[in-house]
Design a protein around this motif. Structure first.
Motif, PDB file in Angstrom:
ATOM      1  N   ILE A  79      57.062  17.161 -14.906  1.00  0.00           N
ATOM      2  CA  ILE A  79      56.679  18.519 -13.142  1.00  0.00           C
ATOM      3  C   ILE A  79      56.777  19.305 -13.787  1.00  0.00           C
ATOM      4  O   ILE A  79      56.377  20.781 -12.817  1.00  0.00           O
ATOM      5  N   CYS A 150      55.647   9.998 -10.119  1.00  0.00           N
ATOM      6  CA  CYS A 150      54.570  10.533  -9.372  1.00  0.00           C
ATOM      7  C   CYS A 150      53.750  11.688  -9.588  1.00  0.00           C
ATOM      8  O   CYS A 150      52.354  11.848  -9.656  1.00  0.00           O
ATOM      9  N   ARG A 154      49.324  13.132  -9.279  1.00  0.00           N
ATOM     10  CA  ARG A 154      49.108  13.299  -7.634  1.00  0.00           C
ATOM     11  C   ARG A 154      49.201  14.772  -7.403  1.00  0.00           C
ATOM     12  O   ARG A 154      50.374  15.332  -8.035  1.00  0.00           O
ATOM     13  N   PRO A 164      44.813   8.229  -9.688  1.00  0.00           N
ATOM     14  CA  PRO A 164      46.172   8.077  -9.178  1.00  0.00           C
ATOM     15  C   PRO A 164      46.512   7.034  -8.777  1.00  0.00           C
ATOM     16  O   PRO A 164      47.773   6.594  -8.445  1.00  0.00           O
ATOM     17  N   GLU A 165      46.585   5.571  -8.619  1.00  0.00           N
ATOM     18  CA  GLU A 165      46.402   4.391  -7.783  1.00  0.00           C
ATOM     19  C   GLU A 165      46.550   3.052  -8.865  1.00  0.00           C
ATOM     20  O   GLU A 165      47.292   2.798  -9.179  1.00  0.00           O
ATOM     21  N   ILE A 188      53.959   2.889  -9.555  1.00  0.00           N
ATOM     22  CA  ILE A 188      52.956   4.065  -9.455  1.00  0.00           C
ATOM     23  C   ILE A 188      54.219   4.915  -7.472  1.00  0.00           C
ATOM     24  O   ILE A 188      53.638   5.796  -7.206  1.00  0.00           O
ATOM     25  N   GLU A 189      55.616   4.306  -7.372  1.00  0.00           N
ATOM     26  CA  GLU A 189      56.021   4.144  -6.652  1.00  0.00           C
ATOM     27  C   GLU A 189      57.441   5.523  -7.063  1.00  0.00           C
ATOM     28  O   GLU A 189      57.763   5.460  -8.069  1.00  0.00           O
ATOM     29  N   CYS A 190      57.285   6.176  -6.139  1.00  0.00           N
ATOM     30  CA  CYS A 190      59.035   6.883  -6.155  1.00  0.00           C
ATOM     31  C   CYS A 190      60.091   6.993  -6.269  1.00  0.00           C
ATOM     32  O   CYS A 190      60.444   6.266  -5.571  1.00  0.00           O
ATOM     33  N   GLY A 192      62.358   9.300  -5.880  1.00  0.00           N
ATOM     34  CA  GLY A 192      63.466   9.949  -5.022  1.00  0.00           C
ATOM     35  C   GLY A 192      63.594  11.399  -5.401  1.00  0.00           C
ATOM     36  O   GLY A 192      63.983  12.216  -4.645  1.00  0.00           O
ATOM     37  N   SER A 193      63.564  11.327  -6.788  1.00  0.00           N
ATOM     38  CA  SER A 193      63.132  12.971  -7.059  1.00  0.00           C
ATOM     39  C   SER A 193      64.297  13.820  -6.945  1.00  0.00           C
ATOM     40  O   SER A 193      64.993  13.469  -7.376  1.00  0.00           O
ATOM     41  N   TYR A 194      64.236  15.156  -6.119  1.00  0.00           N
ATOM     42  CA  TYR A 194      65.404  16.014  -6.090  1.00  0.00           C
ATOM     43  C   TYR A 194      66.157  15.408  -5.044  1.00  0.00           C
ATOM     44  O   TYR A 194      67.197  15.786  -4.419  1.00  0.00           O
ATOM     45  N   LEU A 206      66.460   3.789  -4.274  1.00  0.00           N
ATOM     46  CA  LEU A 206      64.459   3.837  -4.790  1.00  0.00           C
ATOM     47  C   LEU A 206      64.799   3.231  -6.207  1.00  0.00           C
ATOM     48  O   LEU A 206      63.373   2.217  -6.534  1.00  0.00           O
ATOM     49  N   PRO A 227      61.082  14.061 -17.168  1.00  0.00           N
ATOM     50  CA  PRO A 227      62.682  13.871 -17.080  1.00  0.00           C
ATOM     51  C   PRO A 227      63.595  13.462 -15.821  1.00  0.00           C
ATOM     52  O   PRO A 227      64.854  12.667 -15.791  1.00  0.00           O
ATOM     53  N   LEU A 228      62.945  13.158 -14.474  1.00  0.00           N
ATOM     54  CA  LEU A 228      64.001  13.349 -13.804  1.00  0.00           C
ATOM     55  C   LEU A 228      63.690  11.980 -13.255  1.00  0.00           C
ATOM     56  O   LEU A 228      64.772  11.130 -12.944  1.00  0.00           O
ATOM     57  N   PHE A 231      65.963  10.034 -15.657  1.00  0.00           N
ATOM     58  CA  PHE A 231      67.341  10.084 -15.054  1.00  0.00           C
ATOM     59  C   PHE A 231      68.071   8.830 -13.863  1.00  0.00           C
ATOM     60  O   PHE A 231      69.012   8.498 -13.743  1.00  0.00           O
TER      61      PHE A 231
ATOM     62  N   CYS B  75      56.716  12.891  -2.766  1.00  0.00           N
ATOM     63  CA  CYS B  75      56.138  12.252  -4.007  1.00  0.00           C
ATOM     64  C   CYS B  75      54.072  11.830  -3.968  1.00  0.00           C
ATOM     65  O   CYS B  75      53.758  11.389  -4.796  1.00  0.00           O
ATOM     66  N   LEU B  76      53.832  12.793  -2.509  1.00  0.00           N
ATOM     67  CA  LEU B  76      52.144  12.787  -2.604  1.00  0.00           C
ATOM     68  C   LEU B  76      51.559  11.027  -2.746  1.00  0.00           C
ATOM     69  O   LEU B  76      50.392  11.257  -2.592  1.00  0.00           O
ATOM     70  N   PRO B 121      69.677  16.798 -14.315  1.00  0.00           N
ATOM     71  CA  PRO B 121      69.257  17.205 -15.079  1.00  0.00           C
ATOM     72  C   PRO B 121      68.749  18.340 -14.161  1.00  0.00           C
ATOM     73  O   PRO B 121      68.528  18.628 -13.269  1.00  0.00           O
ATOM     74  N   LEU B 123      65.775  20.984 -13.831  1.00  0.00           N
ATOM     75  CA  LEU B 123      65.186  20.885 -12.431  1.00  0.00           C
ATOM     76  C   LEU B 123      65.333  19.566 -11.377  1.00  0.00           C
ATOM     77  O   LEU B 123      64.683  20.854 -10.169  1.00  0.00           O
TER      78      LEU B 123
END
Lengths: 291, 134
Positions: A79, A150, A154, A164-165, A188-190, A192-194, A206, A227-228, A231, B75-76, B121, B123
């Motif tokens: 990130i 991600c 990207r 990217p794919e 390469i699937e998300c 869920g991030s934040y 997810l 790191p995200l 986690f 996620c783009l 975390p 971030l």
């Protein structure tokens, strides 16, 4: 070779093991990561609103600090890398914005510094063949699922690290360590991030899908650079998690697997405090016992 | 339900705000649906990403009430696949910004689960606060 290094907030706190293993393997490979003398948070998100120049200030300060120290600055956190690299690109393409930020920060960021990820240094500077030669504990037979997520990839136009794919950089790294990269559809699937802050159930769904997909493809571990992601994929597998199935798999940073393969002692793997303890598995390769 | 679409709506301040904040041309989208097909969080949305664009194109401000703009995690994936080069996460950000700048808050800091906050975390906290609250 010495190279400036930006750890970022998370690698100084929650993800210390990523920081430690990253620095240690880089040193072992002759690339010393020298921490920037005075750094601050990059902001953890790249502003997507065109009128939000405020959010470019923090990453520009980091780039300015890095520019004083050298031509390149390396990051490990996907990130931080994403935010810094996109800021570098944005200010390259929009000199008026750079001037505006410089006017505010009262620092002359000249737009010369290059942001790189350790994966790029390994691939483009060291080379996979050379890395393979340095391996003393080949991870033969370890089935590892490369999880790119991600933000490392990207948008390609601004980051440009890999396709990217259909990325290959983690696959190639694993092959150099003699592990078997496992292809799986969620690579390469998300995660869920934040969203994990606001809707943990959505990000956990997810993440469980990603882990289940890797496991179904035969993976023994997942490998990431973020790191995200680490986690989000590992937290739903914690001991007290609802719906724990007992077939959890560790979620490792690529640097941790490198530390094992380069024959570094266990205290340098940086694997303490992970929710799914990878040590019982990794020791099989470190000790060279039957597996 | 009857929805009225007027010329005034199509050229409303709302449409101009979305385009200005995002830097995107709303009418570049021809509704092929590739973004919705590949969106990893579509299952948790009340409206598909391509439908959000359609409503914004038509100046329908009800789109601001949709959960979708808050579920999008930037996620783009859609950016990598859009054949028209539309940066949909920028449009989502513009819609979130319009709400946030009008005083909305998507998270209540007092109600975040403490066991999660202790473990998150850094971030995620910094990024989440930037996305969901002003």
């Amino acid at each position: 070779m010495k190279i400036s290094y930006y750890p970022g907030c998370t690698l100084s706190t929650k993800a210390k093991g990523y920081d430690h293993s990253g620095r240690t393997v880089a040193t072992a490979l002759g690339m010393e990561l020298v921490e920037l003398p005075d750094w601050q948070c990059c902001g953890a998100t790249f502003p997507l609103a065109t009128d939000n120049s405020m959010a470019l200030i923090a990453p520009t300060r980091v780039l300015y600090q890095a520019e004083q120290a050298g031509e390149q600055v390396a990051a490990l956190c996907a990130i931080c890398y994403h935010v810094l690299k996109r800021t570098q690109t944005a200010l390259e393409r929009d000199p008026a914005m750079r001037e505006r930020i410089n006017w505010f920060t009262e620092q002359e960021y000249g737009g010369r510094v290059r942001v790189v990820h350790l994966l790029e240094l390994l691939r483009d500077h060291l080379g996979w063949d050379e890395l393979a030669r340095r391996v003393v504990r080949p991870l033969s037979g370890l089935r590892a699922a490369p999880y790119y997520g991600c933000l490392l990839l990207r948008p390609y136009d601004e980051i440009g690290l890999d396709n990217p794919e259909a990325p290959t950089v983690l696959h190639d790294l694993l092959r150099a360590l003699r592990a078997d990269p496992v292809d799986f559809p969620y690579s390469i699937e998300c995660c869920g991030s934040y969203l994990t802050v606001k809707d943990p159930t959505v990000s956990e769904t997810l993440s469980r899908d990603i882990v289940a997909s890797a496991r179904a493809a035969g993976a023994q571990v997942l490998v990431t650079a973020c790191p995200l992601c680490q986690f989000n994929l590992d937290w739903p597998q914690r001991e007290t998690a609802f719906g724990r199935t007992g077939d959890e798999i560790p979620v490792l940073y690529f640097t941790q697997l490198m530390a094992v393969a380069l024959g570094l002692p266990e205290e340098d793997w940086g694997v303490e405090g992970m929710y799914t303890d990878p040590r019982p598995l990794l020791r099989k390769w470190a000790g060279g016992e039957d597996r | 339900m009857r929805t009225t679409i007027s010329v005034a709506q199509l050229r409303s301040q709302f449409v101009r705000d979305v385009e200005e904040i995002s830097g995107e041309d709303l009418l570049a989208c021809n509704q092929c649906g590739k973004c919705s097909a590949g969106c990893p969080v579509a299952a948790a949305m009340d409206m598909l990403p391509s439908q959000v664009i359609r409503m914004a194109q038509l100046g329908l401000t009800e789109v601001l009430q949709s959960r979708t703009v808050w579920i999008c995690a930037s996620c783009l994936t859609c950016v990598a696949r859009c054949p028209k080069g539309v940066d949909l996460p920028r449009l989502m950000e513009a819609l979130r910004e319009i709400s946030l700048r009008a005083g909305a808050a998507e998270i209540n800091l007092d109600q975040l689960p403490p066991d999660l906050v202790r473990e998150l975390p850094q971030l995620a906290i910094v990024g989440g606060f930037r996305k969901y609250i002003k």
